[in-house]
Design an enzyme around this catalytic site. Structure first.
Site, PDB file in Angstrom:
ATOM      1  N   ILE A   1       0.970  -1.142   0.065  1.00  0.00           N
ATOM      2  CA  ILE A   1       0.019  -0.025   0.215  1.00  0.00           C
ATOM      3  C   ILE A   1       0.829   1.242  -0.039  1.00  0.00           C
ATOM      4  O   ILE A   1       1.516   1.391   1.089  1.00  0.00           O
ATOM      5  CB  ILE A   1      -1.123   0.105   1.189  1.00  0.00           C
ATOM      6  CG1 ILE A   1      -1.820  -1.320   1.071  1.00  0.00           C
ATOM      7  CG2 ILE A   1      -1.812   1.212   1.210  1.00  0.00           C
ATOM      8  CD1 ILE A   1      -2.873  -1.290   2.443  1.00  0.00           C
ATOM      9  N   PRO A   2       1.030   1.691  -1.257  1.00  0.00           N
ATOM     10  CA  PRO A   2       2.086   2.725  -1.232  1.00  0.00           C
ATOM     11  C   PRO A   2       2.017   4.198  -0.614  1.00  0.00           C
ATOM     12  O   PRO A   2       2.030   5.223  -1.365  1.00  0.00           O
ATOM     13  CB  PRO A   2       2.364   2.991  -2.965  1.00  0.00           C
ATOM     14  CG  PRO A   2       1.104   2.501  -3.403  1.00  0.00           C
ATOM     15  CD  PRO A   2       0.160   1.807  -2.364  1.00  0.00           C
ATOM     16  N   CYS A   3       2.278   4.147   0.576  1.00  0.00           N
ATOM     17  CA  CYS A   3       1.719   5.693   1.244  1.00  0.00           C
ATOM     18  C   CYS A   3       3.077   6.340   1.046  1.00  0.00           C
ATOM     19  O   CYS A   3       3.390   7.741   1.272  1.00  0.00           O
ATOM     20  CB  CYS A   3       1.683   5.444   2.899  1.00  0.00           C
ATOM     21  SG  CYS A   3       2.835   4.340   3.558  1.00  0.00           S
ATOM     22  N   HIS A   4       4.265   6.035   0.687  1.00  0.00           N
ATOM     23  CA  HIS A   4       5.508   6.398   0.482  1.00  0.00           C
ATOM     24  C   HIS A   4       5.357   7.353  -0.971  1.00  0.00           C
ATOM     25  O   HIS A   4       6.141   8.426  -1.082  1.00  0.00           O
ATOM     26  CB  HIS A   4       6.723   5.464   0.118  1.00  0.00           C
ATOM     27  CG  HIS A   4       6.691   4.653  -0.974  1.00  0.00           C
ATOM     28  ND1 HIS A   4       5.819   3.409  -0.976  1.00  0.00           N
ATOM     29  CD2 HIS A   4       7.050   4.382  -2.399  1.00  0.00           C
ATOM     30  CE1 HIS A   4       5.617   2.687  -2.052  1.00  0.00           C
ATOM     31  NE2 HIS A   4       6.552   3.303  -3.043  1.00  0.00           N
TER      32      HIS A   4
END
Length: 293
Positions: A251-254
Site C-alpha cells: 500500500i504505497p503511502c511512500h
C-alpha cells in the site's frame, strides 16, 4: 555495468550502505557532493560504492539524485493526473512492467475480527529480505495483514502482537509472503495476485484503497487523496490514515508527498521513503525504455 546475483544478507547490508549515503545526500544535496564524498559515508572506495549502488537500484548515484530532486518531484505532481488505466496502457503491462497495484486486492476484516483483537485468527509471520532492508511480513489465511521495516526484531514482533493481541502467532512462511515479496522481482509476466487482509476503519480502508491508484513511479499529495475520496476538507484525517497504514510498500503511502514537492515524513523513516521513491523512479524509467525503444 552488469549486475550480479546477491544473497539476501548481502542485499540487506547493501541497503544499509545506500541508506547511509542517502542520509548524507539529503543533508548535503545543495553542495552537489562528489562521488568520493558520498562513498566515504559508507566507508567504501568510490569504485566499490558505485558498483553496490548500481546493483541496488540499477542506476548510478548521480542519476539517482536526479530522480529524488525537488524539481523531479514537482514535475511528477504536475503530471500525476494520468490515471492508472492510462499508465497501464502506455506501458502495455508486459515483461517487467512494475505496476504492482493491479495485482493487489484488499479485504477488510469483519467487525468481529476488528473488535476482538483478532481472536481465532491464525497469523503466520517471518522476517524477509527486501531492497529496503529486512522486513517483517505476516498473514492470515486470507492474505497479508502486516508488512513493516523494523529497527529491531523484538520491537517489530511487539508491534505486530499489539495489533492483534488475541490472535495466535507462528513463525512460518506462507505462499502469500512469497507472492508479496515477488513484487521486487523483474519478471511480472506470471505474477500471482497479492491479497491483503486489513484491520482498519471504513475511512482508513477508503484512504488505503486510494493509495493503490497512484501508479508506481508517480507521486501524489494529501490534498489529492482527500479529493479522490470525495472529502476535500479531510487532509489532516487523510494524513493520519496514511500514517496508520500497516502494509509498507504494497500500500504505497511512500508515494504521497507535500504539495511543495518535499517528501516529508514516513512511518519507516524519511530516508527509506526517499530510497523507495528513487528506486521506483529508476524502475519506471527502465520499463519505459524497454517498452519504447
Amino acid at each position: 555495468m552488469e549486475q550480479h546475483e546477491i544473497s539476501s544478507q548481502e542485499q540487506n547490508i547493501n541497503y544499509r550502505r545506500v541508506e547511509q549515503a542517502l542520509e548524507y545526500l539529503l543533508d548535503q544535496h545543495k553542495s552537489q557532493p562528489k562521488l568520493e564524498d558520498i562513498a566515504l559515508q559508507s566507508h567504501l572506495s568510490p569504485f566499490h560504492f558505485q558498483r553496490i549502488f548500481s546493483d541496488w537500484v540499477g542506476v548510478s548515484p548521480k542519476k539517482f539524485i536526479q530522480y529524488i530532486s525537488l524539481h523531479q518531484a514537482r514535475k511528477s505532481l504536475r503530471t500525476s493526473s494520468r490515471n492508472l488505466q492510462e499508465t497501464s496502457a502506455a506501458l502495455g503491462l508486459s515483461g517487467s512492467a512494475r505496476l504492482h497495484d493491479l495485482f493487489v486486492t484488499m479485504e477488510g476484516m469483519t467487525p468481529g475480527e476488528y473488535k476482538n483483537g483478532g481472536r481465532l485468527l491464525e497469523i503466520k509471520y517471518e522476517f524477509v529480505s527486501s531492497p529496503f532492508g529486512e522486513a517483517l511480513i505476516a498473514s492470515t489465511p486470507k492474505g497479508i495483514c502486516h508488512l513493516t521495516f523494523p529497527d529491531t526484531k523484538e520491537k517489530a514482533l511487539e508491534d505486530l502482537i499489539g495489533r492483534f493481541p488475541n490472535a495466535s502467532f507462528t513463525s512460518q512462511s506462507r505462499e502469500f509472503h512469497k507472492h508479496a515479496m515477488g513484487i521486487f522481482q523483474d519478471d511480472w509476466s506470471n505474477r500471482e495476485q497479492i491479497k491483503l487482509h486489513l484491520k482498519g476503519s471504513p475511512f482508513q480502508m477508503k484512504v488505503w484503497e486510494a493509495l493503490l491508484s497512484i501508479p508506481s513511479g508517480q507521486l501524489s499529495t494529501y490534498g489529492n487523496i482527500a479529493q479522490q475520496i470525495n472529502n476535500p476538507a479531510a487532509c489532516r484525517a487523510v494524513g493520519t490514515a496514511i500514517g496508520a497504514n500497516p502494509i509498507a510498500f504494497l500500500i504505497p503511502c511512500h508515494r504521497v508527498i507535500q504539495s511543495t514537492g518535499l517528501f516529508g515524513g514516513y512511518r519507516w523513516g524519511p530516508v527509506r521513503k526517499t530510497a523507495m521513491i528513487g528506486w521506483e523512479a529508476a524502475q519506471w524509467d527502465k520499463t519505459s525504455q524497454e517498452n519504447n525503444p
